[in-house]
Design a protein around this motif. Sequence first.
Motif, short mmCIF file in Angstrom:
data_model
loop_
_atom_site.label_atom_id
_atom_site.label_comp_id
_atom_site.label_asym_id
_atom_site.label_seq_id
_atom_site.Cartn_x
_atom_site.Cartn_y
_atom_site.Cartn_z
N ALA A 296 44.88 59.28 -33.72
CA ALA A 296 45.94 58.28 -33.58
C ALA A 296 46.86 58.34 -34.79
N GLY A 297 48.15 58.24 -34.53
CA GLY A 297 49.14 58.31 -35.59
C GLY A 297 49.60 59.71 -35.93
N SER A 298 48.98 60.73 -35.35
CA SER A 298 49.37 62.12 -35.60
C SER A 298 50.15 62.67 -34.41
N GLU A 299 50.88 63.72 -34.66
CA GLU A 299 51.73 64.31 -33.64
C GLU A 299 51.06 65.49 -32.95
N ARG B 228 53.60 61.34 -29.92
CA ARG B 228 52.84 60.65 -30.96
C ARG B 228 52.47 59.26 -30.46
N SER B 229 51.25 58.83 -30.77
CA SER B 229 50.80 57.50 -30.36
C SER B 229 49.94 56.90 -31.46
N ASP B 230 50.17 55.62 -31.73
CA ASP B 230 49.32 54.90 -32.67
C ASP B 230 48.14 54.26 -31.96
N ARG C 267 41.30 57.43 -35.64
CA ARG C 267 41.47 58.05 -36.95
C ARG C 267 40.10 58.25 -37.61
N PRO D 133 46.99 48.47 -33.04
CA PRO D 133 46.39 49.50 -33.89
C PRO D 133 45.83 48.98 -35.20
N ASP D 134 46.25 47.79 -35.66
CA ASP D 134 45.76 47.23 -36.91
C ASP D 134 44.75 46.11 -36.71
#
Length: 453
Positions: A90-93, A145-147, A185, A271-272
Amino acid sequence: MTTAGAGQAEADRGEKGGIRTALAGLTTRGRSFLAAGVAAAICSYVLGQSDLLRVGLLLAVLPLVCAGVLYRTRYRVAGSRRLSPARVPAGSEARVHLRMDNVSRLPTGLLMLQDRVPYVLGPRPRFVLDRVEAGGRREVSYRVRSDLRGRYPLGPLQLRLTDPFGMCELTRSFSTYDTLTVIPRVEPLAPVRLSGEAKGYGDGRQRSLALAGEDDVIPRGYRYGDDLRRVHWRSTARYGELMVRREEQPQRARCTVLLDTRGIAYEGAGPDSAFEWAVSGAASVLVHMLERGYSVRLLTDTGNAVPGEGGDGFAGASQESADAAGLMMDTLAVIDHSDGAGLSRAYDVLRGGNEGLLVAFLGDLDEDQAAVLGRMRQRSPGAVAFVLDSDTWVREPSDVPGPLDGSGDRLRMLREAGWSALRVPRGASMDELWRQADRERRGVAAASGGEGP
């Protein structure tokens, strides 16, 4: 539309649909020309102007001819899609590569390529491909990309065809799609010792009887593949047949990661949120323990274990670590809240003992669940709990209760039961908490006269 290495899907413009489909593909310009031509023809009849009739016919016939030509033009186009990589944190391309091949004998006209992607991955990519020669190919790519973790379908790919005048557009879709898996992550963790079991084959290793071909101490009959250097001659002379020694072999240390997914145990989303932190923390521990040579297992409050197929349900000993990690990461990518109210099902799975190190990621706890966790600790040589108190994640720091209010009492109960229990504040680093758990373990061991730093 397929991934690399599989067969190619093909679209044939001339064999699908009919003239009605071609007329339905008239653009705004084409419809305007057609309407203007009809209006001019009517006006020529009312006013008796033959020249206006010729103009009207020209305006009306042009879009119809373009639609007919576009419909009758036949060529075959094949497409393929390749994801690099197909599994991304998550958060990476990730990059998506599209390839179009003109497998017909005629060159194509202007093509517009469009891929369907979920909104969470970004805007829908569109590409304009100018004339593709017979047997030629074009390659384009875009990033997603997706969080938010999950499994997202990509496709089907759409091909939009237009005539040179822009009067008509036809859309062809490929039938298949690919899936992008966004996993949690993973944070690198320090190689600390959280129980008496050091590494996979370390000081705290357990031992089991070996099978044929392994070192043995207790005499048994010779089996094909046994090393002749292990022949026990005294027993061979006594029993009148070839006997070999049977010895104990080290067994890989185990680790069970317990993830509390109860919906009532967490507040907030996104995501948080606390739940996403717990999922990411569980993924980090699973990957870390596999890298250290442990046999690992993912367990949820519902009693479901991953991989949980065959043998004792642990991965890493009989499977390649990469395959085991991939299986558990795929599970964590789509894991969601459960409707359960307690941890009793997970306790039932742990009743068998011999679970090795137990690492738990927990949400809000009441006294009953803290008592269940206390009984779990009795089944494990070492246990670490990361408790995510919702108050610290959804409220302002000034409004959070003191350390002994609410979740503080539950932490004390866990510590009294033998857990190394830590409260997880919002935005905490998993690596720092991992190190802190090791320091607490060393402190407890030193206070009890056991193992020191």
